[in-house]
Design a protein around this motif. Structure first.
Motif, PDB file in Angstrom:
ATOM      1  N   LEU A   1       0.833  -1.199   0.000  1.00  0.00           N
ATOM      2  CA  LEU A   1       0.000   0.000   0.000  1.00  0.00           C
ATOM      3  C   LEU A   1       0.872   1.254   0.000  1.00  0.00           C
ATOM      4  O   LEU A   1       1.808   1.363   0.797  1.00  0.00           O
ATOM      5  N   LEU A   2       0.572   2.174  -0.907  1.00  0.00           N
ATOM      6  CA  LEU A   2       1.178   3.506  -0.888  1.00  0.00           C
ATOM      7  C   LEU A   2       0.104   4.499  -0.475  1.00  0.00           C
ATOM      8  O   LEU A   2      -0.881   4.689  -1.195  1.00  0.00           O
ATOM      9  N   VAL A   3       0.275   5.107   0.691  1.00  0.00           N
ATOM     10  CA  VAL A   3      -0.696   6.074   1.199  1.00  0.00           C
ATOM     11  C   VAL A   3      -0.182   7.480   0.908  1.00  0.00           C
ATOM     12  O   VAL A   3       0.910   7.849   1.351  1.00  0.00           O
ATOM     13  N   SER A   4      -0.956   8.247   0.157  1.00  0.00           N
ATOM     14  CA  SER A   4      -0.513   9.588  -0.211  1.00  0.00           C
ATOM     15  C   SER A   4      -1.703  10.516  -0.403  1.00  0.00           C
ATOM     16  O   SER A   4      -2.552  10.265  -1.264  1.00  0.00           O
ATOM     17  N   PRO A   5      -1.762  11.615   0.350  1.00  0.00           N
ATOM     18  CA  PRO A   5      -2.845  12.580   0.142  1.00  0.00           C
ATOM     19  C   PRO A   5      -2.735  13.293  -1.204  1.00  0.00           C
ATOM     20  O   PRO A   5      -3.717  13.840  -1.699  1.00  0.00           O
ATOM     21  N   LEU A   6      -1.530  13.277  -1.799  1.00  0.00           N
ATOM     22  CA  LEU A   6      -1.302  13.949  -3.083  1.00  0.00           C
ATOM     23  C   LEU A   6      -1.050  12.947  -4.209  1.00  0.00           C
ATOM     24  O   LEU A   6      -0.404  13.275  -5.203  1.00  0.00           O
ATOM     25  N   LEU A   7      -1.572  11.755  -4.055  1.00  0.00           N
ATOM     26  CA  LEU A   7      -1.351  10.709  -5.056  1.00  0.00           C
ATOM     27  C   LEU A   7      -1.761  11.165  -6.452  1.00  0.00           C
ATOM     28  O   LEU A   7      -1.047  10.934  -7.435  1.00  0.00           O
ATOM     29  N   LEU A   8      -2.916  11.822  -6.555  1.00  0.00           N
ATOM     30  CA  LEU A   8      -3.456  12.214  -7.851  1.00  0.00           C
ATOM     31  C   LEU A   8      -2.990  13.598  -8.288  1.00  0.00           C
ATOM     32  O   LEU A   8      -3.034  13.919  -9.472  1.00  0.00           O
ATOM     33  N   GLU A   9      -2.556  14.418  -7.333  1.00  0.00           N
ATOM     34  CA  GLU A   9      -2.108  15.768  -7.664  1.00  0.00           C
ATOM     35  C   GLU A   9      -0.666  15.781  -8.152  1.00  0.00           C
ATOM     36  O   GLU A   9      -0.227  16.752  -8.774  1.00  0.00           O
ATOM     37  N   THR A  10       0.070  14.735  -7.845  1.00  0.00           N
ATOM     38  CA  THR A  10       1.459  14.615  -8.290  1.00  0.00           C
ATOM     39  C   THR A  10       1.555  13.417  -9.228  1.00  0.00           C
ATOM     40  O   THR A  10       0.566  12.758  -9.518  1.00  0.00           O
ATOM     41  N   ASN A  11       2.759  13.117  -9.664  1.00  0.00           N
ATOM     42  CA  ASN A  11       2.923  11.960 -10.555  1.00  0.00           C
ATOM     43  C   ASN A  11       3.068  10.655  -9.785  1.00  0.00           C
ATOM     44  O   ASN A  11       3.440   9.631 -10.364  1.00  0.00           O
ATOM     45  N   GLN A  12       2.752  10.661  -8.498  1.00  0.00           N
ATOM     46  CA  GLN A  12       2.842   9.424  -7.718  1.00  0.00           C
ATOM     47  C   GLN A  12       1.851   8.367  -8.205  1.00  0.00           C
ATOM     48  O   GLN A  12       2.081   7.175  -8.012  1.00  0.00           O
ATOM     49  N   TRP A  13       0.768   8.793  -8.827  1.00  0.00           N
ATOM     50  CA  TRP A  13      -0.211   7.820  -9.327  1.00  0.00           C
ATOM     51  C   TRP A  13       0.413   6.902 -10.377  1.00  0.00           C
ATOM     52  O   TRP A  13      -0.064   5.784 -10.594  1.00  0.00           O
ATOM     53  N   GLU A  14       1.485   7.357 -11.017  1.00  0.00           N
ATOM     54  CA  GLU A  14       2.153   6.529 -12.015  1.00  0.00           C
ATOM     55  C   GLU A  14       2.845   5.315 -11.391  1.00  0.00           C
ATOM     56  O   GLU A  14       3.202   4.377 -12.102  1.00  0.00           O
ATOM     57  N   LEU A  15       3.017   5.329 -10.077  1.00  0.00           N
ATOM     58  CA  LEU A  15       3.735   4.258  -9.388  1.00  0.00           C
ATOM     59  C   LEU A  15       2.824   3.117  -8.959  1.00  0.00           C
ATOM     60  O   LEU A  15       3.314   2.102  -8.460  1.00  0.00           O
ATOM     61  N   VAL A  16       1.504   3.271  -9.137  1.00  0.00           N
ATOM     62  CA  VAL A  16       0.576   2.290  -8.576  1.00  0.00           C
ATOM     63  C   VAL A  16      -0.168   1.536  -9.672  1.00  0.00           C
ATOM     64  O   VAL A  16      -0.276   1.994 -10.811  1.00  0.00           O
TER      65      VAL A  16
ATOM     66  N   ILE B   1      -8.181  24.276   3.986  1.00  0.00           N
ATOM     67  CA  ILE B   1      -7.396  23.095   3.611  1.00  0.00           C
ATOM     68  C   ILE B   1      -8.158  22.266   2.584  1.00  0.00           C
ATOM     69  O   ILE B   1      -7.597  21.821   1.575  1.00  0.00           O
ATOM     70  N   ILE B   2      -9.454  22.062   2.824  1.00  0.00           N
ATOM     71  CA  ILE B   2     -10.278  21.291   1.887  1.00  0.00           C
ATOM     72  C   ILE B   2     -10.313  21.980   0.525  1.00  0.00           C
ATOM     73  O   ILE B   2     -10.203  21.330  -0.522  1.00  0.00           O
ATOM     74  N   ALA B   3     -10.446  23.303   0.535  1.00  0.00           N
ATOM     75  CA  ALA B   3     -10.509  24.057  -0.719  1.00  0.00           C
ATOM     76  C   ALA B   3      -9.210  23.953  -1.505  1.00  0.00           C
ATOM     77  O   ALA B   3      -9.213  24.013  -2.743  1.00  0.00           O
ATOM     78  N   ALA B   4      -8.087  23.784  -0.793  1.00  0.00           N
ATOM     79  CA  ALA B   4      -6.782  23.704  -1.458  1.00  0.00           C
ATOM     80  C   ALA B   4      -6.519  22.319  -2.043  1.00  0.00           C
ATOM     81  O   ALA B   4      -5.633  22.162  -2.889  1.00  0.00           O
ATOM     82  N   GLN B   5      -7.277  21.317  -1.590  1.00  0.00           N
ATOM     83  CA  GLN B   5      -7.097  19.964  -2.106  1.00  0.00           C
ATOM     84  C   GLN B   5      -7.920  19.774  -3.376  1.00  0.00           C
ATOM     85  O   GLN B   5      -8.815  20.560  -3.675  1.00  0.00           O
ATOM     86  N   SER B   6      -7.597  18.725  -4.117  1.00  0.00           N
ATOM     87  CA  SER B   6      -8.351  18.458  -5.338  1.00  0.00           C
ATOM     88  C   SER B   6      -9.796  18.122  -4.983  1.00  0.00           C
ATOM     89  O   SER B   6     -10.074  17.543  -3.931  1.00  0.00           O
ATOM     90  N   PRO B   7     -10.741  18.476  -5.857  1.00  0.00           N
ATOM     91  CA  PRO B   7     -12.162  18.247  -5.562  1.00  0.00           C
ATOM     92  C   PRO B   7     -12.483  16.772  -5.372  1.00  0.00           C
ATOM     93  O   PRO B   7     -11.821  15.889  -5.916  1.00  0.00           O
ATOM     94  N   ARG B   8     -13.524  16.543  -4.618  1.00  0.00           N
ATOM     95  CA  ARG B   8     -13.975  15.172  -4.341  1.00  0.00           C
ATOM     96  C   ARG B   8     -14.267  14.416  -5.637  1.00  0.00           C
ATOM     97  O   ARG B   8     -13.860  13.258  -5.803  1.00  0.00           O
TER      98      ARG B   8
ATOM     99  N   LEU C   1     -12.863  10.748  -7.151  1.00  0.00           N
ATOM    100  CA  LEU C   1     -13.773   9.627  -7.413  1.00  0.00           C
ATOM    101  C   LEU C   1     -13.730   9.189  -8.873  1.00  0.00           C
ATOM    102  O   LEU C   1     -13.839   7.997  -9.171  1.00  0.00           O
ATOM    103  N   GLU C   2     -13.564  10.133  -9.776  1.00  0.00           N
ATOM    104  CA  GLU C   2     -13.508   9.792 -11.200  1.00  0.00           C
ATOM    105  C   GLU C   2     -12.291   8.947 -11.539  1.00  0.00           C
ATOM    106  O   GLU C   2     -12.310   8.179 -12.507  1.00  0.00           O
ATOM    107  N   ARG C   3     -11.239   9.076 -10.759  1.00  0.00           N
ATOM    108  CA  ARG C   3      -9.990   8.374 -11.048  1.00  0.00           C
ATOM    109  C   ARG C   3      -9.807   7.114 -10.206  1.00  0.00           C
ATOM    110  O   ARG C   3      -8.812   6.408 -10.346  1.00  0.00           O
ATOM    111  N   ALA C   4     -10.770   6.834  -9.352  1.00  0.00           N
ATOM    112  CA  ALA C   4     -10.662   5.683  -8.455  1.00  0.00           C
ATOM    113  C   ALA C   4     -10.986   4.377  -9.170  1.00  0.00           C
ATOM    114  O   ALA C   4     -11.935   4.300  -9.955  1.00  0.00           O
TER     115      ALA C   4
END
Length: 208
Positions: A121-136, A167-174, A178-181
């Motif tokens: 498991l890779l836990v990351s709050p910025l998984l989708l905002e950065t290129n970390q999603w490429e690792l999974v 903080i919520i406003a600064a994060q990517s929208p819900r 969900l669209e990328r899950a």
């Protein structure tokens, strides 16, 4: 740095603040699943003695360091809060280093003959905002409504609701998450409901 070939799958776990990412990852860990935490990696790359800390001090000045030489996180947050160009500079410095640190850990577990599970498991709050999603191999989103995020985080961190809203406003929208899950845990029920959802996904992920 690249991920070495391995049959071990990498599941990326993400979600907004207060969604319950830690509760989910802790439950996966009870099954012997390795948990790589991107937040820990982000702290490690700016520890004393790390080259990135020197770069930050050179760029932002001596006030970016505490008296003991550690990173002055409060000062840095203040400097980049209303300065997008400074935030971009910092992210350009740190994100590649964090990514490399994550890859090192993925390779360590996936190449370990003693590691038996079929995934980690890779836990990351910025998984989708950065290129970390490429690792999974799959993306798992822990989802709760905005009002639940507010209530949980305010109670947990004893913060002003306006701060949590920012903080919520600064994060990517819900909806963006969900669209990328590939998989979604709706964490609005009981702890037992959460555990049951994790058990179901664990059985799915652990299939060869």
């Amino acid at each position: 740095m690249n991920i070495q070939s391995s049959p071990v799958k990498v599941i990326g776990l993400t979600g907004g603040i207060g969604s319950g990412k830690t509760a989910v990852s802790d439950r996966f860990a009870t099954h012997g699943i390795a948990v790589i935490d991107a937040d820990i990696a982000s702290r490690e790359v700016v520890e004393k003695g790390e080259p990135a800390l020197n770069r930050i001090s050179e760029h932002f000045g001596s006030e970016a360091l505490l008296e003991d030489g550690a990173l002055n996180r409060a000062y840095l947050r203040k400097r980049i809060f209303d300065a997008p160009e400074e935030k971009q500079w910092l992210e350009a410095l740190l994100h590649p280093l964090i990514r490399d640190r994550i890859i090192q850990q993925i390779n360590r577990f996936s190449q370990d003959p003693e590691y038996k599970p079929a995934y980690l498991l890779l836990v990351s709050p910025l998984l989708l905002e950065t290129n970390q999603w490429e690792l999974v191999d799959r993306i798992l989103v822990v989802d709760v409504p905005r009002e639940v995020q507010l209530a949980r985080t305010t109670a947990r961190d004893n913060c002003d609701p306006k701060t949590i809203e920012a903080i919520i406003a600064a994060q990517s929208p819900r909806d963006f998450k969900l669209e990328r899950a590939d998989d979604i845990i709706e964490n609005t029920g009981s702890l037992n409901d959460l555990h049951n959802a994790v058990e179901k996904l664990h059985n799915q992920y652990n299939q060869a």
